[in-house]
Design an enzyme around this catalytic site. Structure first.
Site, PDB file in Angstrom:
ATOM      1  CG  ASP A 268      -4.397  32.201  53.128  1.00 22.51           C
ATOM      2  OD1 ASP A 268      -4.917  31.354  52.793  1.00 22.51           O
ATOM      3  OD2 ASP A 268      -4.789  33.290  53.609  1.00 22.51           O
ATOM      4  CG  HIS A 413      -1.099  31.447  57.671  1.00 21.06           C
ATOM      5  ND1 HIS A 413      -2.193  31.145  58.596  1.00 21.06           N
ATOM      6  CD2 HIS A 413      -1.198  32.365  56.823  1.00 21.06           C
ATOM      7  CE1 HIS A 413      -2.686  32.547  58.439  1.00 21.06           C
ATOM      8  NE2 HIS A 413      -2.334  32.972  57.206  1.00 21.06           N
TER       9      HIS A 413
END
Length: 459
Positions: A268, A413
């Protein structure tokens, strides 16, 4: 009475002449038939190409003339992209006209002409080739070329959509182009290697068309030389197989087997200029495909990195434009967050996301409605590595190992260096435990086909 055929009276040299004459007639008929067939095919192709209508717009003033041909296109994205390019050409031209207003007049007007040629390409592709010619208070005008290659539905295609490319193949194409440039008397003395390398870096930024045997590339001289303008056309023979878009997708699909252990690795908040390239390198070393849920605002900053993710065969999802909690904003703003991000991702990568991961995993009925209206699925996760919190490689690995099961969607991430640090050990350990790495869409397809498992927020 039996009449003797006159052929009987022909001596052997005459027979030779008759035989040769017969052969020539047969060859001639065959050639005529073949030429006719080729002409029919040619006419058919031309008919298919000419199915794209063109509108002409003209403007005449005391200082300039403009003639612009625009194809009539229903596909909204293609139409918008064409409009933006033409608008840019017009604005540049009018800006120059304004700067030269004192010398331009009825007897010395500036001119802008934009023509479009439509050519059939490999398989089911068509290329729209725009030629812009601009002349403003100069003896020599400037030529610029812009291409759009589309499929039968007028969707814009990237080069990597139809060419089975690898880095080795792309390097060979680049080397071929550089050799041709260095032999070109018109530009070889003004080439700047750094600019050439930059211009050839991202294949999805090229202006191109491709058929079954060759790639034609259009290069702006200003992008590869010092002080020159105009466009160069370079043709590179292709050894690679040309695929339809569907053939390429089929070739890229993994063979999924029931009973095996699969997980989806997701990232992400990217792309990040510091971390995403490291992540891509590690994934490649493990032959792993992942899903990147990108922020539109980050894609806008680093479009070339987003394109690298797509070119590497990974899936791209939508993480909204500015990472806002969708449950705390109005529906119109929510739609804007999703659609703006979608558009930026599509322009940079050629992929139109069908998956949305709402920031913070925040979902309510309005979020579900917006996703549904956007033709997208909401995707959450089942294993949170908490890499954003711990920023510790060992902690990341321990938490994932503790929670992972077959069918897991793992949240990471690609904006934290420690995540890239943890990734090699994480992938190696999962491989040793028998896990295979899929994109989210592949995993959901697998679950739908072989299990009745949770879809992690799929709407």
């Amino acid at each position: 009475m039996i009449r003797r055929l006159p052929f009987k009276r022909i001596k052997w040299p005459g027979w030779v002449v008759l035989i040769l004459l017969g052969v020539f007639i047969i060859i001639g008929i065959g050639k005529w038939t073949g030429d006719s067939s080729e002409e029919v095919v040619k006419q058919k192709d031309e008919k298919e190409v000419s199915s794209i209508e063109v509108e002409q717009d003209t403007e005449n003033t005391d200082r300039y003339t403009m003639l612009i041909n625009t194809p009539v296109i229903e596909n909204s994205l293609l139409k918008k992209s064409i409009h933006e390019w033409i608008t840019k050409q017009k604005e540049s031209f009018l800006s120059e006209v304004k700067s030269q207003k004192d010398v331009l007049g009825a007897s010395n007007r500036a001119h802008l002409s934009i023509q479009v040629n439509v050519k059939k390409g490999a398989k089911d592709t068509t290329s729209l080739i725009f030629n812009s010619y601009k002349l403003v208070d100069s003896i020599y005008g400037e030529n610029h070329v812009k291409t759009f290659t589309i499929d039968s539905s007028h969707n814009i295609l990237q080069l990597t959509d139809i060419l089975t490319t690898s880095e080795k193949t792309l390097d060979e194409v680049r080397s071929n182009i550089k050799r041709q440039l260095k032999k070109d008397d018109m530009v070889k003395n003004n080439l700047i290697d750094k600019k050439v390398n930059e211009a050839l870096k991202d294949p999805n930024s090229w202006n191109w068309l491709v058929n079954q045997s060759a790639l034609t590339l259009y290069l702006e001289k200003s992008n590869i030389t010092e002080g020159e303008t105009g466009t160069l056309e370079v043709e590179v023979p292709l050894k690679e197989k040309i695929s339809t878009v569907q053939e390429k997708k089929d070739n890229d699909e993994k063979v999924l087997k029931p009973g095996e252990k699969y997980v989806a690795i997701t990232f992400d908040d990217g792309p990040s200029v510091q971390v995403t390239p490291r992540v891509l390198k590690i994934l490649k070393q493990h032959d792993a495909k992942a899903t990147f849920f990108m922020l539109g605002s980050q894609v806008e900053k680093y479009p070339s990195i987003a394109a690298r993710v797509a070119n590497s065969g990974h899936e791209i999802g939508n993480h909204t434009d500015h990472h806002m909690d969708l449950t705390k904003i109005g529906e119109s703003r929510m739609v804007q967050e999703v659609q703006k991000s979608n558009q930026k991702i599509l322009e940079a990568t050629g992929q139109s996301p069908t998956l949305i991961r709402p920031p913070y995993g925040a979902i309510n009925p309005n979020v579900e409605k917006v996703a549904r209206n956007n033709g997208s699925s909401l995707i959450l996760w089942s294993v949170d590595s908490q890499d954003w919190k711990s920023k510790n490689t060992e902690a990341i690995n321990q938490l994932v190992q503790k929670e992972v099961v077959s069918g897991s969607i793992i949240l990471l991430h690609d904006v934290h260096p420690t995540t890239a640090d943890a990734l090699p050990k994480l992938l190696t350990t999962l491989e040793e435990e028998g896990y295979h790495f899929l994109t989210v869409s592949q995993l959901l397809s697998m679950q739908e086909k072989y299990t009745a498992g949770t879809y992690y927020g799929k709407t």
